[in-house]
Each structure stands twice: as structure tokens, then as C-alpha cells.
Enzyme design. Structure first.
Site, PDB file in Angstrom:
ATOM      1  N   ASP A  13       0.816  -1.226   0.000  1.00 51.36           N
ATOM      2  CA  ASP A  13       0.000   0.000   0.000  1.00 51.36           C
ATOM      3  C   ASP A  13       0.842   1.266   0.000  1.00 51.36           C
ATOM      4  O   ASP A  13       0.432   2.294   0.545  1.00 51.36           O
ATOM      5  CB  ASP A  13      -0.943   0.031   1.221  1.00 51.36           C
ATOM      6  CG  ASP A  13      -1.761  -1.234   1.330  1.00 51.36           C
ATOM      7  OD1 ASP A  13      -2.231  -1.708   0.303  1.00 51.36           O
ATOM      8  OD2 ASP A  13      -1.910  -1.744   2.462  1.00 51.36           O
ATOM      9  N   LYS A  16       2.168   2.293  -5.025  1.00 48.74           N
ATOM     10  CA  LYS A  16       2.842   1.806  -6.239  1.00 48.74           C
ATOM     11  C   LYS A  16       2.033   2.126  -7.481  1.00 48.74           C
ATOM     12  O   LYS A  16       2.581   2.480  -8.515  1.00 48.74           O
ATOM     13  CB  LYS A  16       3.047   0.281  -6.156  1.00 48.74           C
ATOM     14  CG  LYS A  16       4.035  -0.150  -5.097  1.00 48.74           C
ATOM     15  CD  LYS A  16       4.208  -1.656  -5.062  1.00 48.74           C
ATOM     16  CE  LYS A  16       3.017  -2.394  -4.531  1.00 48.74           C
ATOM     17  NZ  LYS A  16       2.719  -2.157  -3.120  1.00 48.74           N
ATOM     18  N   GLY A  17       0.699   1.992  -7.364  1.00 46.45           N
ATOM     19  CA  GLY A  17      -0.172   2.186  -8.519  1.00 46.45           C
ATOM     20  C   GLY A  17       0.052   3.539  -9.172  1.00 46.45           C
ATOM     21  O   GLY A  17       0.152   3.637 -10.387  1.00 46.45           O
ATOM     22  N   ASN A  38      -5.305 -10.048  -4.047  1.00 45.28           N
ATOM     23  CA  ASN A  38      -5.061  -9.507  -2.698  1.00 45.28           C
ATOM     24  C   ASN A  38      -4.542  -8.065  -2.808  1.00 45.28           C
ATOM     25  O   ASN A  38      -4.624  -7.294  -1.870  1.00 45.28           O
ATOM     26  CB  ASN A  38      -4.068 -10.375  -1.891  1.00 45.28           C
ATOM     27  CG  ASN A  38      -2.804 -10.729  -2.660  1.00 45.28           C
ATOM     28  OD1 ASN A  38      -2.711 -10.492  -3.850  1.00 45.28           O
ATOM     29  ND2 ASN A  38      -1.834 -11.300  -1.974  1.00 45.28           N
ATOM     30  N   GLY A  40      -4.468  -4.209  -4.419  1.00 47.78           N
ATOM     31  CA  GLY A  40      -5.489  -3.272  -4.882  1.00 47.78           C
ATOM     32  C   GLY A  40      -4.792  -1.981  -5.235  1.00 47.78           C
ATOM     33  O   GLY A  40      -4.123  -1.389  -4.398  1.00 47.78           O
ATOM     34  N   HIS A  41      -4.870  -1.580  -6.475  1.00 50.85           N
ATOM     35  CA  HIS A  41      -4.219  -0.348  -6.895  1.00 50.85           C
ATOM     36  C   HIS A  41      -5.272   0.717  -7.131  1.00 50.85           C
ATOM     37  O   HIS A  41      -6.121   0.575  -8.001  1.00 50.85           O
ATOM     38  CB  HIS A  41      -3.400  -0.573  -8.166  1.00 50.85           C
ATOM     39  CG  HIS A  41      -2.185  -1.417  -7.916  1.00 50.85           C
ATOM     40  ND1 HIS A  41      -1.505  -2.060  -8.910  1.00 50.85           N
ATOM     41  CD2 HIS A  41      -1.552  -1.724  -6.784  1.00 50.85           C
ATOM     42  CE1 HIS A  41      -0.488  -2.711  -8.388  1.00 50.85           C
ATOM     43  NE2 HIS A  41      -0.504  -2.525  -7.096  1.00 50.85           N
ATOM     44  N   GLN A 221       2.105  -5.943  -3.149  1.00 52.42           N
ATOM     45  CA  GLN A 221       2.483  -6.015  -1.733  1.00 52.42           C
ATOM     46  C   GLN A 221       3.798  -5.252  -1.468  1.00 52.42           C
ATOM     47  O   GLN A 221       4.101  -4.319  -2.179  1.00 52.42           O
ATOM     48  CB  GLN A 221       2.578  -7.468  -1.252  1.00 52.42           C
ATOM     49  CG  GLN A 221       1.234  -8.177  -1.167  1.00 52.42           C
ATOM     50  CD  GLN A 221       0.777  -8.773  -2.476  1.00 52.42           C
ATOM     51  OE1 GLN A 221       1.547  -9.367  -3.192  1.00 52.42           O
ATOM     52  NE2 GLN A 221      -0.487  -8.611  -2.791  1.00 52.42           N
ATOM     53  N   PRO A 301      -9.046  -0.771   8.277  1.00 54.96           N
ATOM     54  CA  PRO A 301      -8.193   0.368   8.651  1.00 54.96           C
ATOM     55  C   PRO A 301      -6.748  -0.100   8.725  1.00 54.96           C
ATOM     56  O   PRO A 301      -6.466  -1.188   9.225  1.00 54.96           O
ATOM     57  CB  PRO A 301      -8.699   0.770  10.041  1.00 54.96           C
ATOM     58  CG  PRO A 301      -9.638  -0.290  10.487  1.00 54.96           C
ATOM     59  CD  PRO A 301      -9.994  -1.147   9.311  1.00 54.96           C
TER      60      PRO A 301
HETATM   61  P1  IMP Z   1      -2.648 -12.767   1.762  1.00 56.43           P
HETATM   62  O1  IMP Z   1      -1.727 -12.206   0.747  1.00 56.43           O
HETATM   63  O2  IMP Z   1      -4.114 -12.481   1.478  1.00 56.43           O
HETATM   64  O3  IMP Z   1      -2.405 -14.223   2.031  1.00 56.43           O
HETATM   65  O4  IMP Z   1      -2.364 -12.012   3.155  1.00 56.43           O
HETATM   66  C1  IMP Z   1      -1.124 -12.178   3.846  1.00 56.43           C
HETATM   67  C2  IMP Z   1      -0.684 -10.848   4.460  1.00 56.43           C
HETATM   68  O5  IMP Z   1      -0.333  -9.954   3.428  1.00 56.43           O
HETATM   69  C3  IMP Z   1      -1.768 -10.144   5.285  1.00 56.43           C
HETATM   70  O6  IMP Z   1      -1.133  -9.445   6.342  1.00 56.43           O
HETATM   71  C4  IMP Z   1      -2.356  -9.157   4.291  1.00 56.43           C
HETATM   72  O7  IMP Z   1      -2.958  -8.051   4.936  1.00 56.43           O
HETATM   73  C5  IMP Z   1      -1.091  -8.753   3.547  1.00 56.43           C
HETATM   74  N1  IMP Z   1      -1.371  -8.252   2.187  1.00 56.43           N
HETATM   75  C6  IMP Z   1      -1.623  -8.969   1.078  1.00 56.43           C
HETATM   76  N2  IMP Z   1      -1.789  -8.168   0.017  1.00 56.43           N
HETATM   77  C7  IMP Z   1      -1.605  -6.916   0.450  1.00 56.43           C
HETATM   78  C8  IMP Z   1      -1.595  -5.638  -0.203  1.00 56.43           C
HETATM   79  O8  IMP Z   1      -1.785  -5.493  -1.415  1.00 56.43           O
HETATM   80  N3  IMP Z   1      -1.351  -4.568   0.600  1.00 56.43           N
HETATM   81  C9  IMP Z   1      -1.097  -4.685   1.924  1.00 56.43           C
HETATM   82  N4  IMP Z   1      -1.081  -5.850   2.562  1.00 56.43           N
HETATM   83  C10 IMP Z   1      -1.329  -6.957   1.840  1.00 56.43           C
END
Ligand code: IMP
Length: 424
Positions: A13, A16-17, A38, A40-41, A221, A301
Site C-alpha cells: 500500500d 505503487k499504482g 489480494n 489493490g491499486h 504487496q 483500517p
Molecule cells: P494474503 O496475501 O491475502 O495471504 O495475506 C497475507 C498478508 O499480506 C496479510 O497481512 C495481508 O494483509 C497482507 N497483504 C496482502 N496483500 C496486500 C496488499 O496489497 N497490501 C497490503 N497488505 C497486503
């Protein structure tokens, strides 16, 4: 520079987008190399907020190809929705999208398992998008890949085999195993919308590179969520660092010309796990409100805290960062003083980078820097920033040992200061 990698330098977060969007203007292909829906941009284009979870943020530009590499795990329903969104905006001409035949499908059993695990004692606060179980199937060599969608009989067999492998786990958790024929029918119905875009990504990227085309590899991520170099086990299930850009795309390490690490001017994290500089109570809430820190994918949050330089040093090392893009600098406006974590105290010793074990035990060592009161969201040149803001940036550059190429001072495309064009 022909091939640039963008990675998150913190816990995701980082914005990057927006940086990808900016650099896309000069790119011929933008490639996602890992993670799935997982991510989101969020982009603000002409005042309108658009969120993509799977296709590269470049989808909103007319020019470059949008590529999903072998390392991405794809929820076909999200993919079809995003392709439809592109089509609706007149952005889906022939050849615009390319999806690796080796990328794995995220299936209903993956969502089911992810959700069930998150209810149990081993919960880590995942996004519940089925990411972990899908990568688990990939490593167990029983996954189903995008290339399989073009072969219905084989696809059905693979789905049945995969569900049979999960059956004992799902039943032990007291849930019902999805019906193989129903799952296969549902996903094969999506195949006509996807199969035309599936192909050999590695080959296409090598051809593009040989032709001198600019390629942007867009990470998801952040470094601290990397399966190997992050805060294990509170991490995602893929290699999100620059080396993952190679395995996840099929380009080679020697082809990477630059790596830009994106960092907020402070730190945030969603999900569980250690976060040394986290601010609890009012101070954290104030940062969350000022920075609108709510997850783009889950709406959760975000936990907020001061900038953590040891984390950035770690990111600079494991990614080989050639520059930093510092985002959300404007959010700090109005704070009298800024704290920055320069090192940790760990078992009575000073350490400069995060330990592989025991990050939850470190005590951040802070330095205090002067803040600034001016609204900087309209500034377009470094020289026009208040002195304290300039000092904050140069202090970070010195502490991390990497120069800033881009400063972001607001969500809009134009609210950006390019210090050095990363493409040159
Ligand atoms: P997963 O990727 O859904 O398996 O989640 C594993 C961990 O990575 C958790 O703490 C999520 O909140 C975090 N996570 C996964 N994708 C993102 C992202 O795009 N931004 C921030 N945290 C992420």
C-alpha cells in the site's frame, strides 16, 4: 533503461499504482509478476477513483500491453470483471492483454480454506482472497493453470484431483467440499472471455526487450510481506521482491536495468504481525485519517506509524534499489515534529536492519526532525518545498543510502515531483 522493476519497500500500500501509472506513459508493456487479487491499486483519473486488483494499473492507459506473468495467481472472475471494465472504457483492443499460460487459477476451494484458516488460531490477517492456498497448490504441483482452460477434459480432471487432495482438510475443518463438476462448469464458462488472451509471456517479453521496448515490472504487496524476506509467518505467499520479478515474468536478472522502491513518508501495515514504529491511540488515528489509510481490497483500517529506516535499508539491500519513490509526503504537513526510526535496540544491542527473527522484540530508536506547516500538495518542484520537507527527504536518502527519484504530494497524477526520470 529498458526494463524497470517497481517494488513496495514496506508492508504494501505504498502507492505503487500511482508511480506505475506515471512511468507507464513511456512504457510499451507493464507486467504484474506476483500476488493476485489480494493487491489493490487505487488510481485517481480525472477526479474519478478506479481500483484494479489484478490487471496492471497500466490498464487505464491506451498504449502499453498489460501482462500477467507466471507468478501471478488469478481469480478468473475478477479478471473477467476487470477486462469488462477495460472494454467498457474502450481500452481492450486486440493484443492489449497477455496472460501467462503458466499462471495459476484461484479456485473456490482456495477461498474456502483461506477463510477457514483465518477463523482458527493460526490466523495472520490475510485478505481472504485464496492466495495462500493457491500458492500452496502450485508448490504441491497439483494446481490448475490458465493454459488448462483451453483443454476442458484435462481441466475437469485437474479440478477433480485438486479437490480430492483438499477433501480431508476441508472435512476436518467441518466444511463442505465443493462439487468438482460444478466448479469446472463455472470456470469453463469463463474460458471464452480469457483464453484468447492467454499465451507465452516470457517469449513475448524477451521479444519486446530485444526490440528495445520499455518494460515495467509492477510488484504487488511490499518487501516486508515477502515469503522469504518479510516478517514470516505474517507475510503473503509469494516472492514480492525484485528477484520475484524475474521468476514471475520469465525475464532474467541480467535484464533488469533499475529497481524503484516505493515508500510512504511514514509506515502502514494491514493484517497482523510485528510493526516496530506503530503509533497507537490518537497519533495513529490522526495519521490514518490524514492519509485515508483504509485497505483498497478489504477496506480494513491500516495500522499507522513513523517511518522505519531499518525496514527501508533492508528493502534497499534485498531489492538492489536504484532509487526510491517517496509517497504521501503531503500527509505529514502540519506536524510540528517528525519522528524517524534510525535503528533498533535488540537484546541490548543497536542493529541497523530488521532481524529475521524477533522483530516483535525490537525497540525503535528515534531521531526527531522538524516538521512543516505549509500545504505542499500544489508544489511541483523540489526547490519550492519548505526547507523542513526538503531536509526530511535528504535525511531519508542519506540514512537509507538511496536517492529519491520521485516525490508524491497528493493522489492526483499531476501531484508528483520527478527528481530524476527513472527511464533515463
Ligand atoms: P494474503 O496475501 O491475502 O495471504 O495475506 C497475507 C498478508 O499480506 C496479510 O497481512 C495481508 O494483509 C497482507 N497483504 C496482502 N496483500 C496486500 C496488499 O496489497 N497490501 C497490503 N497488505 C497486503
Amino acid at each position: 533503461m529498458t526494463v524497470l522493476v517497481i517494488v513496495g519497500a514496506q508492508w504494501g500500500d505504498e502507492g505503487k499504482g500511482k508511480v506505475v501509472d506515471l512511468l507507464t506513459a513511456d512504457a510499451e508493456a507493464v507486467v504484474r509478476f506476483g500476488g493476485g487479487a489480494n493487491a489493490g491499486h487505487t488510481l485517481v483519473v480525472d477526479g474519478e477513483k478506479v481500483v484494479f486488483h489484478l490487471v496492471p494499473s497500466a490498464a487505464l492507459h491506451k498504449g502499453p500491453r498489460c501482462v500477467l506473468g507466471a507468478g501471478v495467481v488469478i481469480d478468473p472472475k475478477v479478471l473477467v470483471k476487470e477486462l469488462d471494465e477495460m472494454r467498457g472504457r474502450g481500452l481492450l483492443p486486440e493484443g492489449r492483454v497477455l496472460i501467462s499460460e503458466s499462471a495459476h487459477l484461484v479456485l473456490p476451494q482456495h477461498f474456502l480454506i483461506d477463510g477457514l484458516r483465518e477463523r482458527g488460531p493460526g490466523a495472520i490477517g490475510t485478505t481472504k482472497r485464496g492466495i495462500g492456498p493457491c500458492y500452496q497448490d502450485r508448490a504441491a504441483r497439483r494446481g490448475v493453470r490458465m493454459g488448462d482452460l483451453a483443454h476442458p477434459t484435462e481441466f475437469r480432471e485437474k479440478i477433480a484431483r485438486n479437490l480430492a487432495a483438499w477433501r480431508p482438510t476441508i472435512e476436518a475443518m467441518g466444511a463442505e467440499v465443493p462439487d468438482a463438476a460444478t466448479v469446472a462448469d463455472e470456470y469453463l464458462a469463463l474460458a471464452p472471455h480469457i483464453v484468447p488472451w492467454v499465451g507465452d509471456v516470457s517469449d513475448a517479453l524477451h521479444t519486446a526487450r530485444a526490440a528495445g521496448q520499455r518494460i515495467l515490472l509492477e510488484g504487488a504487496q511490499g518487501t516486508m510481506l515477502d515469503i522469504d524476506h518479510g516478517t514470516y509467518p505474517f507475510v503473503t505467499s509469494s516472492s514480492v521482491t525484485a528477484s520475484g520479478a524475474c521468476t514471475g515474468s520469465g525475464l532474467a536478472p541480467t535484464h533488469i536495468d533499475g529497481v524503484i522502491g516505493i515508500s510512504k513518508a511514514y509506515t502502514t501495515r494491514v493484517g497482523d504481525g510485528p510493526f516496530p514504529t506503530e503509533l497507537h491511540g490518537e497519533a495513529g488515528a490522526a495519521l490514518r485519517t490524514a492519509g485515508a489509510e483504509f485497505g483498497a481490497t478489504t477496506g480494513r483500517p491500516r495500522r499507522c506509524g513513523w517511518l522505519d529506516v531499518p525496514v527501508l535499508r533492508h528493502a534497499a539491500r534485498v531489492n538492489g534499489l536504484t532509487s526510491i519513490a517517496l509517497t504521501k509526503l503531503d500527509v505529514l504537513s502540519g506536524l510540528k515534529e517528525l519522528q524517524v526510526c534510525v535503528a533498533y535496540e535488540f537484546d541490548g544491542e543497536r542493529i541497523d536492519t530488521p532481524p529475521a527473527r524477533g522483530l516483535e522484540r525490537v525497540k525503535p530508536m528515534y531521531e526527531t526532525l522538524p516538521g512543516w506547516s505549509e500545504d505542499i500538495s500544489g508544489v511541483r518542484a523540489v526547490a519550492d518545498l519548505p526547507e523542513a520537507a526538503r531536509n526530511y527527504v535528504s535525511w531519508i536518502e542519506r540514512a537509507v543510502g538511496v536517492k529519491a527519484s520521485i516525490l508524491s504530494i497528493g493522489p492526483g497524477r499531476d501531484q508528483t515531483i520527478v527528481v530524476n526520470d527513472p527511464w533515463t
